[in-house]
Motif scaffolding. Structure first.
Motif, PDB file in Angstrom:
ATOM      1  N   LYS A 184       0.810  -1.223   0.000  1.00  0.00           N
ATOM      2  CA  LYS A 184       0.000   0.000   0.000  1.00  0.00           C
ATOM      3  C   LYS A 184       0.839   1.268   0.000  1.00  0.00           C
ATOM      4  N   GLY A 185       2.044   1.172   0.508  1.00  0.00           N
ATOM      5  CA  GLY A 185       2.809   2.386   0.758  1.00  0.00           C
ATOM      6  C   GLY A 185       2.399   2.986   2.088  1.00  0.00           C
ATOM      7  N   HIS A 186       3.279   3.803   2.661  1.00  0.00           N
ATOM      8  CA  HIS A 186       3.067   4.289   4.029  1.00  0.00           C
ATOM      9  C   HIS A 186       1.803   5.119   4.177  1.00  0.00           C
ATOM     10  N   ASP A 187       1.595   6.089   3.285  1.00  0.00           N
ATOM     11  CA  ASP A 187       0.476   7.014   3.447  1.00  0.00           C
ATOM     12  C   ASP A 187      -0.861   6.286   3.346  1.00  0.00           C
ATOM     13  N   LYS A 188      -1.005   5.393   2.384  1.00  0.00           N
ATOM     14  CA  LYS A 188      -2.247   4.647   2.223  1.00  0.00           C
ATOM     15  C   LYS A 188      -2.469   3.692   3.390  1.00  0.00           C
ATOM     16  N   TYR A 189      -1.387   3.070   3.849  1.00  0.00           N
ATOM     17  CA  TYR A 189      -1.496   2.156   4.986  1.00  0.00           C
ATOM     18  C   TYR A 189      -2.000   2.893   6.221  1.00  0.00           C
ATOM     19  N   MET A 190      -1.468   4.071   6.495  1.00  0.00           N
ATOM     20  CA  MET A 190      -1.895   4.844   7.661  1.00  0.00           C
ATOM     21  C   MET A 190      -3.306   5.405   7.478  1.00  0.00           C
ATOM     22  N   GLU A 191      -3.645   5.778   6.256  1.00  0.00           N
ATOM     23  CA  GLU A 191      -5.006   6.264   5.979  1.00  0.00           C
ATOM     24  C   GLU A 191      -6.021   5.167   6.267  1.00  0.00           C
ATOM     25  N   ASP A 192      -5.731   3.946   5.831  1.00  0.00           N
ATOM     26  CA  ASP A 192      -6.638   2.833   6.070  1.00  0.00           C
ATOM     27  C   ASP A 192      -6.731   2.505   7.558  1.00  0.00           C
ATOM     28  N   MET A 193      -5.625   2.637   8.260  1.00  0.00           N
ATOM     29  CA  MET A 193      -5.640   2.392   9.705  1.00  0.00           C
ATOM     30  C   MET A 193      -6.579   3.370  10.401  1.00  0.00           C
ATOM     31  N   ARG A 194      -6.446   4.650  10.073  1.00  0.00           N
ATOM     32  CA  ARG A 194      -7.301   5.651  10.705  1.00  0.00           C
ATOM     33  C   ARG A 194      -8.777   5.418  10.371  1.00  0.00           C
ATOM     34  N   ALA A 195      -9.043   4.963   9.170  1.00  0.00           N
ATOM     35  CA  ALA A 195     -10.425   4.780   8.723  1.00  0.00           C
ATOM     36  C   ALA A 195     -11.147   3.682   9.495  1.00  0.00           C
ATOM     37  N   ARG A 196     -10.422   2.683   9.982  1.00  0.00           N
ATOM     38  CA  ARG A 196     -11.095   1.580  10.681  1.00  0.00           C
ATOM     39  C   ARG A 196     -11.188   1.806  12.195  1.00  0.00           C
ATOM     40  N   ILE A 197     -10.669   2.946  12.680  1.00  0.00           N
ATOM     41  CA  ILE A 197     -10.727   3.260  14.107  1.00  0.00           C
ATOM     42  C   ILE A 197     -11.858   4.257  14.333  1.00  0.00           C
ATOM     43  N   PRO A 198     -12.907   3.909  15.096  1.00  0.00           N
ATOM     44  CA  PRO A 198     -14.037   4.827  15.274  1.00  0.00           C
ATOM     45  C   PRO A 198     -13.644   6.222  15.742  1.00  0.00           C
TER      46      PRO A 198
END
Length: 284
Positions: free
Chosen positions: A231-245
């Motif tokens: 995913k690359g760093h930015d996309k990986y972190m974006e997805d992480m934030r998206a799944r945290i309420p």
């Protein structure tokens, strides 16, 4: 320690040992700072030097880092001491508990924070010695901490608090992290059994289960899984934030707050629990 009022004044004068507390921006450092702010006398421990191929110097708390953290806490008004301790060695864990009693006169709180989260491979590729290192530090190390802390607390006859630092991986599985996940799941079972055994001695035993926190280890995990997932760093972190309420990864301060609460009188009737501190990401 600061002009702010203590939230838990009953902690003033208590004595705590924190393992794995020699890494900058680590959970151990932040828990030490918070407890010292509350007036707790803190013993910081870490290995301090390389201890084999799977525990290299660049992945553990060095003696220099440990002393720097201690000096900063002292400068802020805290009462802190340091002690070199490899949690894989029973004699060193026992010595750390005895050091706290000898140096500060008591042992009231023990925090099993030392852990290995950087030895990750697919199961079919996982090296046996790396598996053993992860299970050794994360689970056997916690067992030894509970064992010798409990002995000291029982001898004092006034109870105590033992806190294990788990993970979201204490509740859920993650690819490429079989050893880490197994060790953190095991920590939950160890916590429950220890709580049952030690409850009659007025010793509470609990686990804190944070989601991802970008400590030094967390930064390595971000880079590793960004590459593994492609995913690359930015996309990986974006997805992480998206799944945290609550919309963000955890912070070291979040764990430190939970730690102070579990040490306080407000948590005197809580034991055997595995507390999620995950912004709603983990709710098992």
């Amino acid at each position: 320690m600061t002009e702010l009022a203590s939230k838990y004044p009953e902690l003033s004068g208590k004595v705590a040992v924190i393992t794995g507390a020699g890494r900058r921006q680590g959970l151990g450092e932040m828990m030490a700072r918070r407890l010292a702010f509350e007036g707790v006398k803190v013993v910081l421990t870490d290995i301090g030097a390389a201890a084999g191929d799977n525990l290299p110097a660049n992945a553990i708390g060095t003696s220099e880092e440990l002393e720097q953290i201690a000096a900063e806490i002292r400068d802020a008004g805290g009462d802190v001491a340091t002690f070199a301790c490899n949690v894989l060695e029973p004699s060193e864990v026992e010595a750390a508990a005895e050091f706290a009693r000898r140096h500060f006169g008591a042992l009231d709180i023990w925090i099993n924070n030392a852990g290995v989260g950087y030895l990750m491979q697919p199961i079919v590729e996982m090296d046996d010695d790396k598996w053993d290192t992860v299970l050794g530090v994360n689970l056997r190390g916690a067992f030894l901490g509970i064992k010798y802390a409990a002995r000291a607390m029982i001898a004092q006859g006034r109870g105590g608090r033992i806190i294990n630092i788990g993970s979201q991986a204490s509740k859920s599985g993650f690819p490429h992290a079989s050893a880490y996940t197994a060790s953190k799941h095991g920590l939950v079972g160890l916590t429950r059994s220890a709580a049952m055994e030690l409850g009659p001695e007025k010793i509470t035993v609990n686990t804190i289960c944070p989601n991802h926190i970008t400590t030094g280890l967390g930064a390595w995990q971000n880079a590793h899984f960004s590459e593994v997932t492609g995913k690359g760093h930015d996309k990986y972190m974006e997805d992480m934030r998206a799944r945290i309420p609550l919309g963000r990864p955890g912070l070291q301060e979040d764990v430190a707050k939970a730690c102070a609460f579990l040490c306080s009188d407000e948590a005197s009737y809580i034991t055997g629990e595995s507390m999620n501190v995950s912004g709603g990401e983990e709710y098992h």
